[in-house]
Design an enzyme around this catalytic site. Structure first.
Site, PDB file in Angstrom:
ATOM      1  N   CYS C  42      -6.328   4.104  10.534  1.00  0.00           N
ATOM      2  CA  CYS C  42      -7.652   3.539  10.794  1.00  0.00           C
ATOM      3  C   CYS C  42      -8.491   4.577  11.530  1.00  0.00           C
ATOM      4  O   CYS C  42      -7.962   5.481  12.176  1.00  0.00           O
ATOM      5  CB  CYS C  42      -7.488   2.289  11.653  1.00  0.00           C
ATOM      6  SG  CYS C  42      -9.037   1.568  12.236  1.00  0.00           S
ATOM      7  N   THR C  44      -9.898   4.095  14.213  1.00  0.00           N
ATOM      8  CA  THR C  44      -9.497   3.983  15.612  1.00  0.00           C
ATOM      9  C   THR C  44      -8.343   4.930  15.935  1.00  0.00           C
ATOM     10  O   THR C  44      -8.313   5.556  17.008  1.00  0.00           O
ATOM     11  CB  THR C  44      -9.075   2.525  15.922  1.00  0.00           C
ATOM     12  OG1 THR C  44     -10.184   1.669  15.649  1.00  0.00           O
ATOM     13  CG2 THR C  44      -8.646   2.358  17.372  1.00  0.00           C
ATOM     14  N   HIS C  47      -9.738   8.238  16.498  1.00  0.00           N
ATOM     15  CA  HIS C  47     -10.324   8.363  17.840  1.00  0.00           C
ATOM     16  C   HIS C  47      -9.237   8.623  18.881  1.00  0.00           C
ATOM     17  O   HIS C  47      -9.415   9.415  19.795  1.00  0.00           O
ATOM     18  CB  HIS C  47     -11.091   7.083  18.218  1.00  0.00           C
ATOM     19  CG  HIS C  47     -12.335   6.881  17.435  1.00  0.00           C
ATOM     20  ND1 HIS C  47     -13.280   7.857  17.256  1.00  0.00           N
ATOM     21  CD2 HIS C  47     -12.809   5.794  16.767  1.00  0.00           C
ATOM     22  CE1 HIS C  47     -14.279   7.403  16.532  1.00  0.00           C
ATOM     23  NE2 HIS C  47     -14.020   6.157  16.202  1.00  0.00           N
ATOM     24  N   CYS C 111     -11.065 -13.641  21.957  1.00  0.00           N
ATOM     25  CA  CYS C 111     -10.239 -14.064  23.104  1.00  0.00           C
ATOM     26  C   CYS C 111     -10.546 -13.198  24.322  1.00  0.00           C
ATOM     27  O   CYS C 111     -10.729 -11.987  24.221  1.00  0.00           O
ATOM     28  CB  CYS C 111      -8.769 -13.892  22.714  1.00  0.00           C
ATOM     29  SG  CYS C 111      -7.614 -14.012  24.098  1.00  0.00           S
ATOM     30  N   ILE C 179     -13.805   1.116   5.660  1.00  0.00           N
ATOM     31  CA  ILE C 179     -14.201  -0.299   5.692  1.00  0.00           C
ATOM     32  C   ILE C 179     -15.501  -0.510   4.916  1.00  0.00           C
ATOM     33  O   ILE C 179     -15.642  -1.485   4.181  1.00  0.00           O
ATOM     34  CB  ILE C 179     -14.339  -0.813   7.143  1.00  0.00           C
ATOM     35  CG1 ILE C 179     -12.979  -0.701   7.852  1.00  0.00           C
ATOM     36  CG2 ILE C 179     -14.796  -2.263   7.157  1.00  0.00           C
ATOM     37  CD1 ILE C 179     -12.995  -1.147   9.299  1.00  0.00           C
TER      38      ILE C 179
END
Lengths: 350, 350, 350, 350
Positions: C42, C44, C47, C111, C179
């Site tokens: 991903c 992420t 990163h 959450c 994405i």
């Protein structure tokens, strides 16, 4: 009927408004002529009076100002079949085309070709005004016309508070000018849990209290963000923004909770800076820009609320003047020592 | 702690309930033990008492009945971290699996594997009850536990009235048993225009008036459909059905307006016959079947409304008895001369 | 089972990742142990590899990275009854508390206590991973596990495109990283009218074309705002933002139409400046911040779309490597010359 | 322009239709005159031909029938500014008042005063037809007019399938007449998971397959309810009802899942009997009555879908005839051996 009528106009570029005379308007086939009974002053009228940057770009003098009114229908265009002479009406102030995609999909409030009375075409600070028949909402109750004149801004408050669900939720009302004050009252009437108003002016703080605010935060005196979290534990569920104040708006992005909602009606004059990653994306919030009133879904809601008697309209209208005494009204507006001010073209009987 | 406790049970098949003794429940890792302070009687309890057809098919005696309660947490399962001993709670009465598609998509109220306390497993007419921790809603206010015990049926009313938009709309509340009565009160608190209650019993007609109904129609005395059109002009915007009465439901399909909405909670014992073409398809209406409370969206709304103080809970609870005097409560229920009846396992201090 | 397994970890602060060994995780009662078959990379992960500002603030080394996976369940915690050893699963990567207000109202994706695998706790670039049973979505089709590993980011795309209605509408996909590319494909599969992709990289422009984009705008080569109005006449109906690029986001506020919608998933590293009055309030638009996937509503949609066979998953996965060859994958990611890259802890059979 | 034109009329009460002559209509200020290029036959036209009970109550002969059309604007009323002579249009067939509450709140499709062309006023089986300008949707593509003529019933299918979310969901299409067939195709184009068609006629079963149905159930040959649960495990997510068949509708209430949705367009001639307790209330389902097309939200969706090229319109139109050969078309309709049949007032060039 006489030929000329009293009007308040923006006569030329620059500050101020002028009492003047204009011919009584002629109506076309789909319009009605309305005798204005009461017309209330909006913040927009104040901007036009003061000839701010927005006014300079938008207003083409001479134009009759004013757009919040109650009136009586005195003449019908030949195609008008759903209204009657003698009907007491409030009016939607956006005259829309009915033909663009927005209009054709139930979104007339964001019509591509909107003209606003008192801004783009002659308005309501006058003895008579012509309106498309379809813009009229007939009033069937016995309520005082001064309250009917404020149904239009009340519609702004109702639109702002009904886009997102507020039942049992903590609602922040940011800015307690007249629409914000009405929103305090509406939020309570629609089942909000805690209504938290944000306002700096003491006069309006008192009005917000009287209209039902559970908590009032004065950002001059305390840290709004911190207090919001104290009052709500996890942040505010729904923010209703009426201030247009850059700092107030930027703070709201901080205290709205995870998954919270923001309805924005206030018009900031400066760009807003947002930490979009932290305060919008990661929070999963929703934001809605509020334009006028849903045509006419919001109006039916407003009329329903007024007819049910749950609103304290009497606490919202604080001053009344004859039309020709408009300067007194604008003076009060400037000082902020008022709720809603209503002008009466037929004068005041005392 | 003592070993045995008083309970009201359905001991064997057939009419009636019995005061008995059971061991105090043992809790598992994710459960809590609650000392019941107050438990109110629901129409479902009455059905179980009377051993109607539904009860015969569903209830497996012996089972402790009762499912609406306020209590104090006295023991925590070892995995429970969000609750504390001493917390005053109301409880969601549906114990759901958390694993079916409905549960996993936020629709636990229609879980495929629901077990209901007081119906499928031991319930609240007892000195103690065990509950999954996740079913507890902590109460942070100072309100009387007798009102906390009725938050569960109040949730039914709120769920029924918040699925469709009722702001400024004409709302029919069909059937003024306890949930219908609460719905009258809730509809007013959420900004309905005209709340029109339908009820035959004079005692409950009077309660509906006291709780805010604008109009009450007694179908024994007048033509409901005709009157609804007189009151609303074009038919009712939103029907909230609590009666389960075949005639009342079939009439509602006639007086709901074009594009109207129907939320159905009442449980008819007979099939309903509908002219689907005329009364559903051509009318373009929407119908929603209401099961319990959204878990836990509805609960947050209920708590928010109660905390904001806009509901008249004090007018809804009409009688209080010690647990062992339950027969008096059921007698009143049968006669219909009551709002909500609350039982107290710890007795009544007078 | 052996005791140690291969993992890719962020060993210490600073750039890079390290192939290492860790003990196979032990599971608790509500967890399962999953043998990872495929794990995709991903943005992420990139990163974290690069140790950017976000990583420095969030990651506490040492931690196993990676969070998009397909695997086989090899062991069940003792409370797990809805899964079986041998099940092929994809997993929701947000481990949520289930107890905060957001979790209890169907909003687990936001959450208050979220932990993300591969970020906050050990992740999927490993031979085995433990997961809460409730995070697993069982796959019942015969599709290749490499596609199952990308259902998690596919869920981001589906979440972004299903919050607002896109049927028959002009949709802008801003940014064609993996994405965004999936979103191009999803938008076509859900009945968008014209899918307009915005991208600068030629490799990804070509991929966007292959995945169904009707129009592709390269902001380096032409004026995006102007072209959007040419393509749509009145502005874009729905903007789906995946770039996180400040300029791209600010432009989107200009070309979204009156009443348009914006779903924002991309994470800008700088503040965004908005003319809120002109581009949000007066336009009456809606904005939604997209976090992860609705738990588990989005997952059911994703699985449904994949099972119906309407997506071109084969065009999205462009490269495959054995887990230990992860450096090659990250190199390609850096160059942008790839769609989705999948790592195989069990190696590649060629 | 000539004075008289060919029309197909219901001349007197009783079975059949008649080829006749009528004057070319005169238009008023807000209307346009349309030269009909293609007009397709609807099930409603067949009912009028057969003079069924509904027709006997609704139709006042003589009236020109037909309401699905593509045409060219040949004359403009003096107030019409948004259309041009030469525009190719499809038309919304409901002529609405614009003044009732439904019209004023974006629900013109359920206007209190609707008149339908070809039913209440002269229709489209004619060389020319007059229409309010606001009922016209201009077509900007190059698609064949025969397809433009079927956009109106296609709008029924789109309206039925877009009220509830079908993305990734199991959808039952009940009844594969022309609208049901289009719905099969639309459901696939909007990302449904499994499209399950219910139909008895072999010709239409084959068409449903060609248009993308994943499963087809013939209720004459197998138990629909049982099969639905086999195909979906837990019941159907969304039922789209086009048959109007009492048995088919009653079965649908049994196989719709907990929390499922039903959109009802088919018009049953008999009352429907429902176990409301078990199949609506306890299931927590939602039901929506579908009238025409949302004006004009559905039309924009339809046009968007057609322009995006995702629908197989070519498979839906199966027969074409010159207007004067209408009897052949109605014969085929009676036999059910057809998809959509299009009539051409200008004849057929072969």
């Amino acid at each position: 009927m006489k030929e000329f009528m009293n009007v308040i106009i923006k006569e030329t570029e620059g500050e101020g408004l002028t009492l003047s005379k204009k011919p009584i308007p002629e109506i076309s086939d789909n319009e009605v002529l309305i005798k204005v009974i009461a017309a209330s002053i909006c913040g927009t009228d104040k901007h036009i009076y003061e000839w701010d940057e927005w006014s300079q770009n938008r207003i083409k003098p001479p134009v009759t100002v004013g757009h919040e009114l109650a009136g009586e229908i005195v003449m019908l265009g030949k195609n008008v079949v759903t209204l009657n002479v003698g009907d007491i009406v409030s009016v939607e102030t956006h005259i829309v085309c009915g033909e663009c995609e927005q209009c054709r999909t139930g979104n007339g409030h964001i019509c591509q070709n909107t003209e606003i009375i008192g801004v783009d075409v002659d308005g309501a600070f006058a003895e008579y005004i012509k309106m498309p028949a379809s813009n009229c909402m007939v009033n069937k109750t016995k309520i005082d016309p001064k309250y009917i004149s404020i149904l239009e801004p009340l519609g702004n408050a109702v639109h702002t508070l009904t886009h997102f669900d507020i039942v049992g939720k903590n609602v922040a009302i940011v800015g307690c000018g007249p629409i914000g004050l009405m929103a305090v009252n509406v939020a309570k009437a629609l089942g909000a849990k805690k209504v938290i108003a944000v306002e700096v002016d003491e006069y309006r703080i008192q009005m917000a209290k009287d209209l039902g605010a559970d908590v009032i935060i004065n950002p001059v005196k305390e840290d709004v963000i911190k207090r919001m979290f104290i009052e709500t534990e996890n942040g505010v569920d729904v923010v209703a923004e009426f201030s247009g104040n850059k700092n107030a708006i930027e703070a709201a992005f901080k205290y709205v909770k995870l998954g919270g909602k923001m309805s924005l009606l206030g018009i900031p004059s400066k760009n807003i800076e947002i930490d979009l990653a932290k305060d919008v994306v990661f929070k999963g919030i929703e934001i809605y820009g509020v334009v006028g009133r849903l045509m006419y879904d919001t109006w039916y809601k407003v009329v329903g609320l007024v007819e049910s008697g749950v609103l304290d309209l009497d606490k919202i209208v604080t001053h009344e003047f004859a039309l020709e005494d408009f300067e007194e009204g604008f003076k009060l507006m400037k000082e902020g020592k008022c709720g809603k001010i209503v002008l009466f073209p037929g004068g005041i009987n005392e």
